[in-house]
Enzyme design. Structure first.
Site, PDB file in Angstrom:
ATOM      1  N   LEU A  68     -18.446  14.883   6.496  1.00 32.58           N
ATOM      2  CA  LEU A  68     -18.841  15.930   5.545  1.00 32.58           C
ATOM      3  C   LEU A  68     -17.831  16.028   4.406  1.00 32.58           C
ATOM      4  CD1 LEU A  68     -19.878  18.408   8.343  1.00 32.58           C
ATOM      5  CD2 LEU A  68     -21.440  17.273   6.750  1.00 32.58           C
ATOM      6  N   PRO A  69     -18.241  16.558   3.254  1.00 33.82           N
ATOM      7  CA  PRO A  69     -17.341  16.544   2.095  1.00 33.82           C
ATOM      8  C   PRO A  69     -16.092  17.404   2.227  1.00 33.82           C
ATOM      9  CG  PRO A  69     -19.626  16.768   1.388  1.00 33.82           C
ATOM     10  CD  PRO A  69     -19.611  16.960   2.882  1.00 33.82           C
ATOM     11  N   LYS A 172      -4.280  10.291   6.755  1.00 35.69           N
ATOM     12  CA  LYS A 172      -5.253  10.116   5.671  1.00 35.69           C
ATOM     13  C   LYS A 172      -4.791  10.841   4.412  1.00 35.69           C
ATOM     14  CE  LYS A 172      -8.761   9.575   3.024  1.00 35.69           C
ATOM     15  NZ  LYS A 172     -10.098  10.120   3.252  1.00 35.69           N
TER      16      LYS A 172
END
Length: 306
Positions: A68-69, A172
């Site tokens: 999901l964004p 990340k």
């Protein structure tokens, strides 16, 4: 195991859609859900089953993936009495592929039903990496959970086990921290060369064969040359990640001026062109202010078509 685990997949956008298709191509049974009916239709055409809701998707899954964004999207899908988290079966694993906020991830993990494992596994490598199985995936979670899902995730690219839950997000965000700094800097480097009489193609070739080389130089510069600035990722998503990075930076007992400068550069571009503009408008702002063109003739195939 005598059969492959059943996959649930929510979030079929620029990255999630190609990842879901790769799992289908690898022979996994996949139940998918997305509010975008066109995106859902693409994976159904490739063999996925359509879930009626996020909860329905979770209830069918042995391994449940969300891509999901933003963190608030994850919270909306997963949290609360009507959230998908409560529908997961004992023995299942939820893997969040979203670049997420650790506080939220850890809080949701505490709310998971008994016997449900939680992992974070954000990815890097852009849309072409998702299409071609060349992503790098940063997995955080227990060793036992990682060993269960590694064969699934390897269909998407190289998987790095970063440590316990939440460490995948940290890694990340560090990679994005360096990307954002590089993306802001490459426009400055191109502008300096052009303003002082160096032809852009010559400059680019020289940079690729020097200490200035990077993923941004090789993968992202063609989006500048083509003039589309890579609409597969927007300035608002860059700023979302930069805010998450700054949250992590509060644990560093030192000033980090490069990250702060990159955040300012992206914010300036967003104020100029709009938050939804393509990510490399951080470079277009320099072009426009300096009165320079960074167009370069060539067959610049967009990476999401490769």
């Amino acid at each position: 195991m005598t059969s492959l685990p059943h996959i649930g997949f929510i979030g079929l956008g620029n990255m999630g859609g190609p990842m879901c298709l790769r799992l289908l191509a690898a022979g996994y049974a996949v139940t998918a859900f997305d509010l975008d009916r066109d995106a859902l239709g693409k994976v159904i055409a490739a063999g996925a089953a359509a879930a009626s809701s996020a909860r329905d998707c979770a209830a069918r899954a042995d391994v449940f993936l969300t891509s999901l964004p933003r963190p608030d999207h994850v919270e909306s899908v997963m949290a609360g009495e009507k959230g998908a988290l409560r529908s997961l079966r004992k023995g299942s694993i939820w893997i969040d592929l979203t670049t997420n906020r650790n506080e939220l991830l850890l809080r949701l993990a505490e709310q998971a039903p008994a016997g449900v494992s939680v992992m974070d596994c954000p990815v890097t490598g852009a849309v072409d990496g998702a299409r071609n199985g060349n992503l790098t995936l940063f997995a955080g979670g227990s060793k036992a959970s990682f060993e269960r899902v590694e064969p699934i995730l390897e269909n998407l690219g190289m998987v790095v086990h970063c440590g316990g839950l939440g460490t995948g997000n940290v890694v990340k965000l560090v990679t994005n921290q360096l990307w954002f700094i590089s993306a802001a800097a490459i426009g400055e480097g191109f502008a300096t060369g052009l303003a002082n009489g160096v032809e852009l193609g010559t400059l680019w070739r020289a940079i690729q064969n020097s200490v200035g080389d990077s993923f941004v130089v090789r993968h992202d510069a063609p989006s500048i040359f083509a003039g589309h600035y890579d609409p597969s990722f927007s300035l608002d998503l860059c700023l979302k990640d930069l805010r998450l990075i700054q949250e992590l930076n509060r644990n560093v007992q030192a000033a980090l001026p490069m990250t702060t400068a990159a955040e300012g550069a992206f914010a300036l571009a967003a104020s100029r062109y709009g938050a939804g503009a393509a990510e490399l408008h951080v470079v277009k702002r320099i072009e426009d202010d300096a009165g320079l063109s960074m167009r370069l003739a060539g067959d610049w195939v967009p990476h999401w078509e490769k």
